[in-house]
Design a protein around this motif. Structure first.
Motif, PDB file in Angstrom:
ATOM      1  N   TRP A  45      -6.626 -42.890  83.900  1.00  0.00           N
ATOM      2  CA  TRP A  45      -6.881 -44.314  84.107  1.00  0.00           C
ATOM      3  C   TRP A  45      -5.592 -45.126  83.943  1.00  0.00           C
ATOM      4  O   TRP A  45      -5.288 -45.996  84.763  1.00  0.00           O
ATOM      5  CB  TRP A  45      -7.964 -44.783  83.132  1.00  0.00           C
ATOM      6  CG  TRP A  45      -8.304 -46.227  83.230  1.00  0.00           C
ATOM      7  CD1 TRP A  45      -8.956 -46.865  84.249  1.00  0.00           C
ATOM      8  CD2 TRP A  45      -7.998 -47.236  82.267  1.00  0.00           C
ATOM      9  NE1 TRP A  45      -9.083 -48.201  83.964  1.00  0.00           N
ATOM     10  CE2 TRP A  45      -8.508 -48.451  82.757  1.00  0.00           C
ATOM     11  CE3 TRP A  45      -7.359 -47.222  81.038  1.00  0.00           C
ATOM     12  CZ2 TRP A  45      -8.387 -49.645  82.057  1.00  0.00           C
ATOM     13  CZ3 TRP A  45      -7.249 -48.407  80.341  1.00  0.00           C
ATOM     14  CH2 TRP A  45      -7.750 -49.606  80.850  1.00  0.00           C
ATOM     15  N   SER A  48      -3.155 -44.381  86.801  1.00  0.00           N
ATOM     16  CA  SER A  48      -3.602 -45.015  88.045  1.00  0.00           C
ATOM     17  C   SER A  48      -3.356 -46.519  88.014  1.00  0.00           C
ATOM     18  O   SER A  48      -3.026 -47.121  89.039  1.00  0.00           O
ATOM     19  CB  SER A  48      -5.077 -44.718  88.301  1.00  0.00           C
ATOM     20  OG  SER A  48      -5.889 -45.434  87.393  1.00  0.00           O
ATOM     21  N   ALA A  49      -3.510 -47.133  86.851  1.00  0.00           N
ATOM     22  CA  ALA A  49      -3.246 -48.566  86.735  1.00  0.00           C
ATOM     23  C   ALA A  49      -1.775 -48.872  87.002  1.00  0.00           C
ATOM     24  O   ALA A  49      -1.444 -49.907  87.586  1.00  0.00           O
ATOM     25  CB  ALA A  49      -3.639 -49.071  85.354  1.00  0.00           C
ATOM     26  N   TYR A  56      -5.926 -47.074  91.288  1.00  0.00           N
ATOM     27  CA  TYR A  56      -6.787 -47.678  90.272  1.00  0.00           C
ATOM     28  C   TYR A  56      -8.217 -47.810  90.786  1.00  0.00           C
ATOM     29  O   TYR A  56      -9.171 -47.568  90.051  1.00  0.00           O
ATOM     30  CB  TYR A  56      -6.230 -49.042  89.852  1.00  0.00           C
ATOM     31  CG  TYR A  56      -6.979 -49.681  88.719  1.00  0.00           C
ATOM     32  CD1 TYR A  56      -6.850 -49.195  87.424  1.00  0.00           C
ATOM     33  CD2 TYR A  56      -7.809 -50.766  88.930  1.00  0.00           C
ATOM     34  CE1 TYR A  56      -7.538 -49.772  86.368  1.00  0.00           C
ATOM     35  CE2 TYR A  56      -8.506 -51.358  87.888  1.00  0.00           C
ATOM     36  CZ  TYR A  56      -8.359 -50.858  86.609  1.00  0.00           C
ATOM     37  OH  TYR A  56      -9.041 -51.436  85.575  1.00  0.00           O
ATOM     38  N   ALA A  57      -8.368 -48.173  92.045  1.00  0.00           N
ATOM     39  CA  ALA A  57      -9.702 -48.304  92.635  1.00  0.00           C
ATOM     40  C   ALA A  57     -10.430 -46.957  92.648  1.00  0.00           C
ATOM     41  O   ALA A  57     -11.645 -46.907  92.437  1.00  0.00           O
ATOM     42  CB  ALA A  57      -9.603 -48.866  94.049  1.00  0.00           C
ATOM     43  N   VAL A  59     -10.070 -44.466  90.429  1.00  0.00           N
ATOM     44  CA  VAL A  59     -10.515 -44.182  89.060  1.00  0.00           C
ATOM     45  C   VAL A  59     -11.683 -45.086  88.692  1.00  0.00           C
ATOM     46  O   VAL A  59     -12.667 -44.635  88.092  1.00  0.00           O
ATOM     47  CB  VAL A  59      -9.352 -44.337  88.056  1.00  0.00           C
ATOM     48  CG1 VAL A  59      -9.839 -44.160  86.631  1.00  0.00           C
ATOM     49  CG2 VAL A  59      -8.258 -43.346  88.361  1.00  0.00           C
ATOM     50  N   GLN A  60     -11.608 -46.351  89.075  1.00  0.00           N
ATOM     51  CA  GLN A  60     -12.694 -47.280  88.779  1.00  0.00           C
ATOM     52  C   GLN A  60     -13.978 -46.865  89.498  1.00  0.00           C
ATOM     53  O   GLN A  60     -15.067 -47.010  88.947  1.00  0.00           O
ATOM     54  CB  GLN A  60     -12.308 -48.705  89.167  1.00  0.00           C
ATOM     55  CG  GLN A  60     -11.309 -49.345  88.215  1.00  0.00           C
ATOM     56  CD  GLN A  60     -11.844 -49.463  86.809  1.00  0.00           C
ATOM     57  OE1 GLN A  60     -11.544 -48.645  85.947  1.00  0.00           O
ATOM     58  NE2 GLN A  60     -12.628 -50.485  86.556  1.00  0.00           N
ATOM     59  N   THR A  63     -15.307 -43.921  87.331  1.00  0.00           N
ATOM     60  CA  THR A  63     -15.855 -44.337  86.040  1.00  0.00           C
ATOM     61  C   THR A  63     -17.010 -45.314  86.191  1.00  0.00           C
ATOM     62  O   THR A  63     -17.789 -45.488  85.260  1.00  0.00           O
ATOM     63  CB  THR A  63     -14.766 -44.955  85.139  1.00  0.00           C
ATOM     64  OG1 THR A  63     -14.164 -46.061  85.810  1.00  0.00           O
ATOM     65  CG2 THR A  63     -13.714 -43.933  84.754  1.00  0.00           C
ATOM     66  N   GLY A  64     -17.133 -45.929  87.346  1.00  0.00           N
ATOM     67  CA  GLY A  64     -18.255 -46.831  87.596  1.00  0.00           C
ATOM     68  C   GLY A  64     -19.504 -46.111  88.078  1.00  0.00           C
ATOM     69  O   GLY A  64     -20.586 -46.687  88.086  1.00  0.00           O
ATOM     70  N   ARG A  69     -19.853 -43.061  83.992  1.00  0.00           N
ATOM     71  CA  ARG A  69     -20.272 -43.850  82.820  1.00  0.00           C
ATOM     72  C   ARG A  69     -20.840 -42.955  81.724  1.00  0.00           C
ATOM     73  O   ARG A  69     -20.641 -43.208  80.542  1.00  0.00           O
ATOM     74  CB  ARG A  69     -21.282 -44.914  83.217  1.00  0.00           C
ATOM     75  CG  ARG A  69     -20.625 -46.049  83.954  1.00  0.00           C
ATOM     76  CD  ARG A  69     -21.589 -47.143  84.273  1.00  0.00           C
ATOM     77  NE  ARG A  69     -20.930 -48.074  85.176  1.00  0.00           N
ATOM     78  CZ  ARG A  69     -20.839 -49.364  84.950  1.00  0.00           C
ATOM     79  NH1 ARG A  69     -21.370 -49.882  83.876  1.00  0.00           N
ATOM     80  NH2 ARG A  69     -20.224 -50.140  85.807  1.00  0.00           N
TER      81      ARG A  69
END
Length: 132
Positions: A45, A48-49, A56-57, A59-60, A63-64, A69
């Motif tokens: 994370w 990627s940020a 980043y998108a 990874v999000q 995790t989304g 989650r």
């Protein structure tokens, strides 16, 4: 002729009745291992940020997802349980908490505290908008 010396046998796991303290000691070790893998997710994370919006998108998106989650929830629980169980071990290292009632109280405290703090962290995260 030499006389046979009777030595005590080393006890095996079959000789003991599994107690909550023993089970949580095993869980403490397992959460320590789980934290290694969860830290890889955290590193992914962070990298990627730093890599840009596309990475980043991705990874999000992971995790989304439901699985993502669930993994992050498990990582949160492992982190908090391992913390509280580590405090329990620190109390023992200081020479306290060895009476049966004290051992049980420390063990239940680590178990209930880990679950409770995990739920509270997730409620707080959703309340401030982290669960969007």
């Amino acid at each position: 002729m030499t006389a046979r010396i009777e030595r005590p046998l080393s006890p095996h796991l079959q000789a003991y009745r599994l107690t909550l303290t023993m089970a949580l000691s095993i869980v403490h070790r397992a959460t320590g291992v789980a934290l290694y893998f969860g830290t890889l997710l955290l590193a992914w994370w962070l990298i990627s940020a730093a890599s840009g919006p596309g990475a980043y998108a991705n990874v999000q998106a992971f995790t989304g997802s439901f699985i993502g989650r669930l993994i992050v929830f498990g990582y949160t629980w492992a982190l908090l349980h391992h913390l509280l169980s580590g405090i329990r071990h620190l109390v023992w290292d200081l020479g306290y908490g060895f009476k049966a009632s004290e051992r049980e109280a420390l063990t239940w405290g680590a178990l209930i505290g880990g679950v409770s703090l995990t739920v509270l962290v997730w409620i707080a995260a959703y309340a401030i908008g982290g669960g969007r």
